[in-house]
Write an enzyme that holds these catalytic residues in place. Sequence first.
Site, PDB file in Angstrom:
ATOM      1  N   MET A  36       6.037  22.540  32.354  1.00  0.00           N
ATOM      2  CA  MET A  36       6.763  21.288  32.088  1.00  0.00           C
ATOM      3  C   MET A  36       8.259  21.536  32.258  1.00  0.00           C
ATOM      4  O   MET A  36       8.868  22.283  31.492  1.00  0.00           O
ATOM      5  CB  MET A  36       6.466  20.801  30.672  1.00  0.00           C
ATOM      6  CG  MET A  36       5.014  20.434  30.440  1.00  0.00           C
ATOM      7  SD  MET A  36       4.523  18.932  31.324  1.00  0.00           S
ATOM      8  CE  MET A  36       5.360  17.684  30.342  1.00  0.00           C
ATOM      9  N   GLY A  38      10.578  19.051  32.329  1.00  0.00           N
ATOM     10  CA  GLY A  38      11.398  17.947  31.838  1.00  0.00           C
ATOM     11  C   GLY A  38      11.642  16.910  32.914  1.00  0.00           C
ATOM     12  O   GLY A  38      12.454  16.004  32.739  1.00  0.00           O
ATOM     13  N   MET A  61       9.624  26.653  30.517  1.00  0.00           N
ATOM     14  CA  MET A  61      10.224  27.952  30.843  1.00  0.00           C
ATOM     15  C   MET A  61      11.738  27.834  30.870  1.00  0.00           C
ATOM     16  O   MET A  61      12.278  26.965  31.552  1.00  0.00           O
ATOM     17  CB  MET A  61       9.760  28.416  32.229  1.00  0.00           C
ATOM     18  CG  MET A  61       8.318  28.781  32.320  1.00  0.00           C
ATOM     19  SD  MET A  61       7.821  29.068  34.050  1.00  0.00           S
ATOM     20  CE  MET A  61       7.320  27.411  34.525  1.00  0.00           C
ATOM     21  N   CYS A 126      11.958  32.262  43.171  1.00  0.00           N
ATOM     22  CA  CYS A 126      11.604  31.831  41.811  1.00  0.00           C
ATOM     23  C   CYS A 126      10.114  31.502  41.733  1.00  0.00           C
ATOM     24  O   CYS A 126       9.437  31.871  40.773  1.00  0.00           O
ATOM     25  CB  CYS A 126      12.442  30.622  41.407  1.00  0.00           C
ATOM     26  SG  CYS A 126      12.038  29.989  39.768  1.00  0.00           S
ATOM     27  N   CYS A 223      18.849  25.853  40.051  1.00  0.00           N
ATOM     28  CA  CYS A 223      18.930  25.731  38.586  1.00  0.00           C
ATOM     29  C   CYS A 223      20.181  26.370  38.019  1.00  0.00           C
ATOM     30  O   CYS A 223      20.904  25.754  37.253  1.00  0.00           O
ATOM     31  CB  CYS A 223      17.710  26.368  37.936  1.00  0.00           C
ATOM     32  SG  CYS A 223      17.982  26.759  36.190  1.00  0.00           S
TER      33      CYS A 223
END
EC number: 2.8.1.13
Length: 389
Positions: A36, A38, A61, A126, A223
């Site tokens: 999840m 967001g 995470m 990633c 990110c």
Amino acid sequence: MTNQTQLSSKTYDTHFAKLTAEQLAENAKKKVIIGMSGGVDSSVSAFILQQQGYQVEGLFMKNWEEDDDTDYCTAAADLADAQAVADKLGMKLHKINFAAEYWDNVFEHFLNEYKAGRTPNPDILCNKEIKFKAFLEYAAEDLGADYIATGHYVRRSGDDNNAQLLRGLDANKDQSYFLYTLSHKQVGQSLFPVGDIEKPIVRQIAEDLGLATAKKKDSTGICFIGERKFKDFLARYLPAQPGEIRTVDGKVVGRHDGLMYHTLGQRKGLGIGGVKGLSEDPFYVVEKDLINNVLVVAQGHDNSALLSSGLIATQLHWVDRQPIRENLRCTVKTRYRQTDIACEIQPIDDDTIRVIFDEPQIAVTPGQSAVFYQGDVCLGGGVIEEQLK
């Protein structure tokens, strides 16, 4: 907490086949841990899995430790959104910090590639090191998951032991380019609930359910950089070395702040004005000369200096984990969202291939990934080592 069976979506009912009682009973034996973020894609993915009868729990995470005063990664807001969706769906949300793994296995590689003059893609790394390795292992070993799930726009076919990775149904959102390092085994352990629908339908399902993420903007950029300027971020970790900008003929036309800030094929942000004796055609980056710290440019979108006839790729990952030993006709993408390029793969050895394009291509960039397809099937890919002129 809302009981998951009380929520419904007409949009979901329209676009997903109703499962039989036997299918629901079979799925009910399986535990799925969904990553999840967001965002709306993982939010709707969780609901879809619930509707399909699985035992569903979420996992948030945290992969980056922000500076206290510059919360660029919006991790706190994203966690709050993920928790709100989990509460709405009546789903448990686990939390894990993978920041150390991310730094060691993704970020340091990212910096090293920039130091070497290449342009890496941290999203691919990633997925390889965090989402489909650290997360998958944690979900299986610590949380007892039969599958993990993500909100990626890809599909899978075949059974769990012989799964293939397919492009997402929504061509605009297909994310198979970022997942080419996965093995058939990893694909078989993963579910991709939104891969069979288009993005507007995902948003509509979220609105039907009144999810907090229904109108949330898609995240853009990397990110750990967030919304700040890439140049400012990179300067914190790598010392810049300014130098000259020269044409392919050696004429000095400007200065650069550091080769790492530029990528092949780049047009904007070069800071080159009108140059006496040259046309007004825009300049494009055609080479990064690391030895002399010179950024080499050429004028015109169709300039032959921009074109490549093919590439050499290494660090190969084939989804079926079988090396290619014979020449193979297929298509390739050398960057995300690019139209497929018809090509031939010519194996050099098990970890190096030569790729020859049917038509010359612009901006083939060392450090980026070349990802190969036959129809909708993603075969795998590798990292571009060099372009062929």
